[in-house]
Structures are given as structure tokens and as C-alpha cells.
Motif scaffolding. Structure first.
Motif, PDB file in Angstrom:
ATOM      1  N   THR A 112     -87.082   5.913  53.455  1.00  0.00           N
ATOM      2  CA  THR A 112     -86.732   4.498  53.551  1.00  0.00           C
ATOM      3  C   THR A 112     -87.967   3.652  53.823  1.00  0.00           C
ATOM      4  O   THR A 112     -88.178   2.618  53.191  1.00  0.00           O
ATOM      5  CB  THR A 112     -85.690   4.262  54.660  1.00  0.00           C
ATOM      6  OG1 THR A 112     -84.562   5.096  54.407  1.00  0.00           O
ATOM      7  CG2 THR A 112     -85.249   2.813  54.698  1.00  0.00           C
ATOM      8  N   ALA A 113     -88.786   4.085  54.768  1.00  0.00           N
ATOM      9  CA  ALA A 113     -90.001   3.329  55.112  1.00  0.00           C
ATOM     10  C   ALA A 113     -90.939   3.233  53.912  1.00  0.00           C
ATOM     11  O   ALA A 113     -91.532   2.179  53.660  1.00  0.00           O
ATOM     12  CB  ALA A 113     -90.704   3.977  56.306  1.00  0.00           C
ATOM     13  N   ASP A 114     -91.071   4.317  53.157  1.00  0.00           N
ATOM     14  CA  ASP A 114     -91.934   4.287  51.965  1.00  0.00           C
ATOM     15  C   ASP A 114     -91.363   3.373  50.887  1.00  0.00           C
ATOM     16  O   ASP A 114     -92.075   2.547  50.313  1.00  0.00           O
ATOM     17  CB  ASP A 114     -92.120   5.702  51.396  1.00  0.00           C
ATOM     18  CG  ASP A 114     -93.118   6.526  52.190  1.00  0.00           C
ATOM     19  OD1 ASP A 114     -93.884   5.959  52.998  1.00  0.00           O
ATOM     20  OD2 ASP A 114     -93.126   7.766  52.004  1.00  0.00           O
ATOM     21  N   GLU A 115     -90.059   3.502  50.607  1.00  0.00           N
ATOM     22  CA  GLU A 115     -89.441   2.702  49.544  1.00  0.00           C
ATOM     23  C   GLU A 115     -89.471   1.210  49.855  1.00  0.00           C
ATOM     24  O   GLU A 115     -89.656   0.393  48.956  1.00  0.00           O
ATOM     25  CB  GLU A 115     -87.996   3.156  49.312  1.00  0.00           C
ATOM     26  CG  GLU A 115     -87.897   4.483  48.595  1.00  0.00           C
ATOM     27  CD  GLU A 115     -86.468   4.976  48.449  1.00  0.00           C
ATOM     28  OE1 GLU A 115     -85.520   4.254  48.836  1.00  0.00           O
ATOM     29  OE2 GLU A 115     -86.295   6.106  47.946  1.00  0.00           O
ATOM     30  N   LEU A 116     -89.282   0.853  51.125  1.00  0.00           N
ATOM     31  CA  LEU A 116     -89.259  -0.559  51.507  1.00  0.00           C
ATOM     32  C   LEU A 116     -90.633  -1.096  51.882  1.00  0.00           C
ATOM     33  O   LEU A 116     -90.758  -2.258  52.245  1.00  0.00           O
ATOM     34  CB  LEU A 116     -88.293  -0.765  52.688  1.00  0.00           C
ATOM     35  CG  LEU A 116     -86.826  -0.455  52.409  1.00  0.00           C
ATOM     36  CD1 LEU A 116     -86.005  -0.629  53.682  1.00  0.00           C
ATOM     37  CD2 LEU A 116     -86.286  -1.344  51.295  1.00  0.00           C
ATOM     38  N   LYS A 117     -91.647  -0.228  51.806  1.00  0.00           N
ATOM     39  CA  LYS A 117     -93.005  -0.603  52.214  1.00  0.00           C
ATOM     40  C   LYS A 117     -92.988  -1.178  53.634  1.00  0.00           C
ATOM     41  O   LYS A 117     -93.503  -2.266  53.905  1.00  0.00           O
ATOM     42  CB  LYS A 117     -93.621  -1.575  51.223  1.00  0.00           C
ATOM     43  CG  LYS A 117     -93.857  -0.973  49.854  1.00  0.00           C
ATOM     44  CD  LYS A 117     -94.556  -1.945  48.932  1.00  0.00           C
ATOM     45  CE  LYS A 117     -94.982  -1.306  47.642  1.00  0.00           C
ATOM     46  NZ  LYS A 117     -93.951  -0.988  46.715  1.00  0.00           N
ATOM     47  N   ALA A 118     -92.372  -0.417  54.524  1.00  0.00           N
ATOM     48  CA  ALA A 118     -92.201  -0.843  55.914  1.00  0.00           C
ATOM     49  C   ALA A 118     -93.542  -1.082  56.588  1.00  0.00           C
ATOM     50  O   ALA A 118     -94.519  -0.377  56.323  1.00  0.00           O
ATOM     51  CB  ALA A 118     -91.408   0.201  56.691  1.00  0.00           C
ATOM     52  N   ASP A 119     -93.552  -2.076  57.451  1.00  0.00           N
ATOM     53  CA  ASP A 119     -94.735  -2.378  58.244  1.00  0.00           C
ATOM     54  C   ASP A 119     -94.661  -1.730  59.612  1.00  0.00           C
ATOM     55  O   ASP A 119     -95.676  -1.646  60.313  1.00  0.00           O
ATOM     56  CB  ASP A 119     -94.870  -3.896  58.418  1.00  0.00           C
ATOM     57  CG  ASP A 119     -95.055  -4.588  57.084  1.00  0.00           C
ATOM     58  OD1 ASP A 119     -96.084  -4.345  56.434  1.00  0.00           O
ATOM     59  OD2 ASP A 119     -94.162  -5.352  56.682  1.00  0.00           O
ATOM     60  N   ALA A 120     -93.476  -1.301  60.023  1.00  0.00           N
ATOM     61  CA  ALA A 120     -93.293  -0.674  61.327  1.00  0.00           C
ATOM     62  C   ALA A 120     -92.037   0.177  61.303  1.00  0.00           C
ATOM     63  O   ALA A 120     -91.087  -0.116  60.579  1.00  0.00           O
ATOM     64  CB  ALA A 120     -93.177  -1.741  62.416  1.00  0.00           C
ATOM     65  N   VAL A 121     -92.052   1.241  62.117  1.00  0.00           N
ATOM     66  CA  VAL A 121     -90.890   2.109  62.275  1.00  0.00           C
ATOM     67  C   VAL A 121     -90.605   2.202  63.767  1.00  0.00           C
ATOM     68  O   VAL A 121     -91.519   2.402  64.573  1.00  0.00           O
ATOM     69  CB  VAL A 121     -91.145   3.518  61.685  1.00  0.00           C
ATOM     70  CG1 VAL A 121     -89.947   4.428  61.925  1.00  0.00           C
ATOM     71  CG2 VAL A 121     -91.465   3.432  60.196  1.00  0.00           C
ATOM     72  N   VAL A 122     -89.334   2.041  64.139  1.00  0.00           N
ATOM     73  CA  VAL A 122     -88.930   2.108  65.540  1.00  0.00           C
ATOM     74  C   VAL A 122     -87.858   3.183  65.667  1.00  0.00           C
ATOM     75  O   VAL A 122     -86.909   3.208  64.878  1.00  0.00           O
ATOM     76  CB  VAL A 122     -88.371   0.748  66.029  1.00  0.00           C
ATOM     77  CG1 VAL A 122     -87.947   0.830  67.492  1.00  0.00           C
ATOM     78  CG2 VAL A 122     -89.398  -0.366  65.831  1.00  0.00           C
ATOM     79  N   VAL A 123     -88.031   4.071  66.652  1.00  0.00           N
ATOM     80  CA  VAL A 123     -87.044   5.118  66.911  1.00  0.00           C
ATOM     81  C   VAL A 123     -86.850   5.257  68.410  1.00  0.00           C
ATOM     82  O   VAL A 123     -87.717   4.883  69.199  1.00  0.00           O
ATOM     83  CB  VAL A 123     -87.458   6.487  66.309  1.00  0.00           C
ATOM     84  CG1 VAL A 123     -87.425   6.461  64.792  1.00  0.00           C
ATOM     85  CG2 VAL A 123     -88.809   6.927  66.814  1.00  0.00           C
ATOM     86  N   GLY A 124     -85.722   5.804  68.782  1.00  0.00           N
ATOM     87  CA  GLY A 124     -85.466   6.115  70.183  1.00  0.00           C
ATOM     88  C   GLY A 124     -86.102   7.439  70.540  1.00  0.00           C
ATOM     89  O   GLY A 124     -86.275   8.311  69.689  1.00  0.00           O
ATOM     90  N   ALA A 125     -86.452   7.593  71.816  1.00  0.00           N
ATOM     91  CA  ALA A 125     -86.993   8.865  72.283  1.00  0.00           C
ATOM     92  C   ALA A 125     -85.919   9.935  72.137  1.00  0.00           C
ATOM     93  O   ALA A 125     -84.738   9.681  72.346  1.00  0.00           O
ATOM     94  CB  ALA A 125     -87.428   8.741  73.745  1.00  0.00           C
ATOM     95  N   SER A 126     -86.336  11.130  71.780  1.00  0.00           N
ATOM     96  CA  SER A 126     -85.390  12.222  71.596  1.00  0.00           C
ATOM     97  C   SER A 126     -84.710  12.563  72.909  1.00  0.00           C
ATOM     98  O   SER A 126     -85.339  12.604  73.961  1.00  0.00           O
ATOM     99  CB  SER A 126     -86.120  13.454  71.064  1.00  0.00           C
ATOM    100  OG  SER A 126     -85.215  14.530  70.984  1.00  0.00           O
ATOM    101  N   GLU A 127     -83.415  12.808  72.820  1.00  0.00           N
ATOM    102  CA  GLU A 127     -82.645  13.196  73.993  1.00  0.00           C
ATOM    103  C   GLU A 127     -82.333  14.687  73.972  1.00  0.00           C
ATOM    104  O   GLU A 127     -81.559  15.175  74.776  1.00  0.00           O
ATOM    105  CB  GLU A 127     -81.357  12.371  74.067  1.00  0.00           C
ATOM    106  CG  GLU A 127     -81.634  10.892  74.271  1.00  0.00           C
ATOM    107  CD  GLU A 127     -80.375  10.036  74.327  1.00  0.00           C
ATOM    108  OE1 GLU A 127     -79.268  10.558  74.123  1.00  0.00           O
ATOM    109  OE2 GLU A 127     -80.518   8.832  74.570  1.00  0.00           O
ATOM    110  N   GLN A 128     -82.971  15.418  73.044  1.00  0.00           N
ATOM    111  CA  GLN A 128     -82.723  16.858  72.924  1.00  0.00           C
ATOM    112  C   GLN A 128     -83.884  17.641  73.521  1.00  0.00           C
ATOM    113  O   GLN A 128     -85.040  17.438  73.156  1.00  0.00           O
ATOM    114  CB  GLN A 128     -82.536  17.237  71.458  1.00  0.00           C
ATOM    115  CG  GLN A 128     -81.311  16.589  70.841  1.00  0.00           C
ATOM    116  CD  GLN A 128     -81.130  16.968  69.396  1.00  0.00           C
ATOM    117  OE1 GLN A 128     -81.804  17.844  68.881  1.00  0.00           O
ATOM    118  NE2 GLN A 128     -80.208  16.301  68.722  1.00  0.00           N
ATOM    119  N   ALA A 129     -83.585  18.542  74.432  1.00  0.00           N
ATOM    120  CA  ALA A 129     -84.613  19.304  75.143  1.00  0.00           C
ATOM    121  C   ALA A 129     -85.466  20.166  74.211  1.00  0.00           C
ATOM    122  O   ALA A 129     -86.654  20.330  74.439  1.00  0.00           O
ATOM    123  CB  ALA A 129     -83.959  20.184  76.206  1.00  0.00           C
ATOM    124  N   GLY A 130     -84.898  20.719  73.165  1.00  0.00           N
ATOM    125  CA  GLY A 130     -85.643  21.603  72.273  1.00  0.00           C
ATOM    126  C   GLY A 130     -86.770  20.926  71.513  1.00  0.00           C
ATOM    127  O   GLY A 130     -87.652  21.596  70.985  1.00  0.00           O
TER     128      GLY A 130
END
Length: 153
Positions: A112-130
């Protein structure tokens, strides 16, 4: 001598035009969506909300119920986003669109970021211990080195 450019678009000159945020219904992803929404509002950027429906290894044995469940999550996320944007309509206007894929979250966000030529990506911190052993989606996005990545706790 002419200068060669690897990209046909210029990043970072007037602030982000497209911000991609990954959501999966977890608390940290919803905080990431709120943070990215604020960024998009302040910058006048498009907010591209991405939900990647997981493909579970045992999913084939469970049949259509897994696909139906992830479809329901996607529908619920869209409803939450619509409700939030309606609450602030007229006060804050945010341009947004929703994308959903099946598969690996990293691949869906990267595509998605590549196709839309994103200027920024935001994600939440992982909540999975592994993830401290195999690497979270956020770490993989940072390592890709294609966009600024913000990880929201």
C-alpha cells in the motif's frame, strides 16, 4: 552532466501528502490510527487506513469461518472510522480511504505504501511477546528504509 533521480516524485518538501496507518483492532493500532489521523488533519494529507486480514495456518481446516471473521473485523473497523470522522465533521475534515488485504501485515502495508507513494507509515507497537525474537511489523518496515515509520505505543 545530468543528475539521475531514482524517484519520480519528491518527498519531504511540503510535509506528507499520504500517510499510511496499519490497523488490526488492537488498542495500539487504534492509538496509531488516532495519531496518524491528527497528522493527516494538520498536514492536509490523505490518510490511508490498512487492515491486513491474517491468513491462519490452520485456517484451511476451519473453512470459511476464518474468512468471515476477518471480514467482520474489517467491516467493524470501517464503521469505527466512519463514526469517528462523522463526530468531528465540520470541525476537522480528514480525507481517508480504507484498504484491506489478506496475508502478511508487513507485505500489505509495504504494498500500500509503495502504490500510494506514501510519505509516512504509522503503526502501533506490537502487543505480541514473540515479536522480540522474530521481529515486529514495525521493525521490518523500519529496516525496509523506504519511508519514515512512526511506532505508537
Amino acid at each position: 552532466m545530468t543528475e539521475q533521480h531514482s524517484h519520480q516524485f519528491e518527498r519531504g518538501t511540503d510535509g506528507p501528502k499520504v500517510i499510511v496507518v496499519g490497523v488490526d483492532g488492537s488498542d495500539s493500532s487504534l492509538r496509531a490510527a488516532a495519531y496518524a489521523g491528527g497528522m493527516a488533519r494538520r498536514q492536509g494529507a490523505l490518510l490511508a487506513v490498512v487492515y491486513v486480514q491474517p491468513v491462519l495456518a490452520g485456517g484451511a481446516a476451519l473453512g470459511a469461518s476464518v474468512a468471515e471473521t476477518t471480514d467482520e473485523i474489517a467491516e467493524e473497523l470501517v464503521a469505527q472510522i466512519r463514526e469517528a470522522t462523522e463526530r468531528v465533521k465540520g470541525i476537522f475534515d480528514i480525507r481517508w480511504e480504507f484498504h484491506t488485504f489478506r496475508g502478511d501485515p508487513y507485505s500489505g502495508l509495504r504494498q500500500t505504501a509503495d502504490e500510494l507513494k506514501a510519505d509516512a507509515v504509522v503503526v502501533g507497537a506490537s502487543e505480541q511477546a514473540g515479536h522480540r525474537f522474530v521481529g515486529s511489523v514495525a521493525v521490518r518496515l523500519v529496516k525496509a528504509g523506504r519511508w519514515p515509520v512512526t511506532v505508537v505505543p
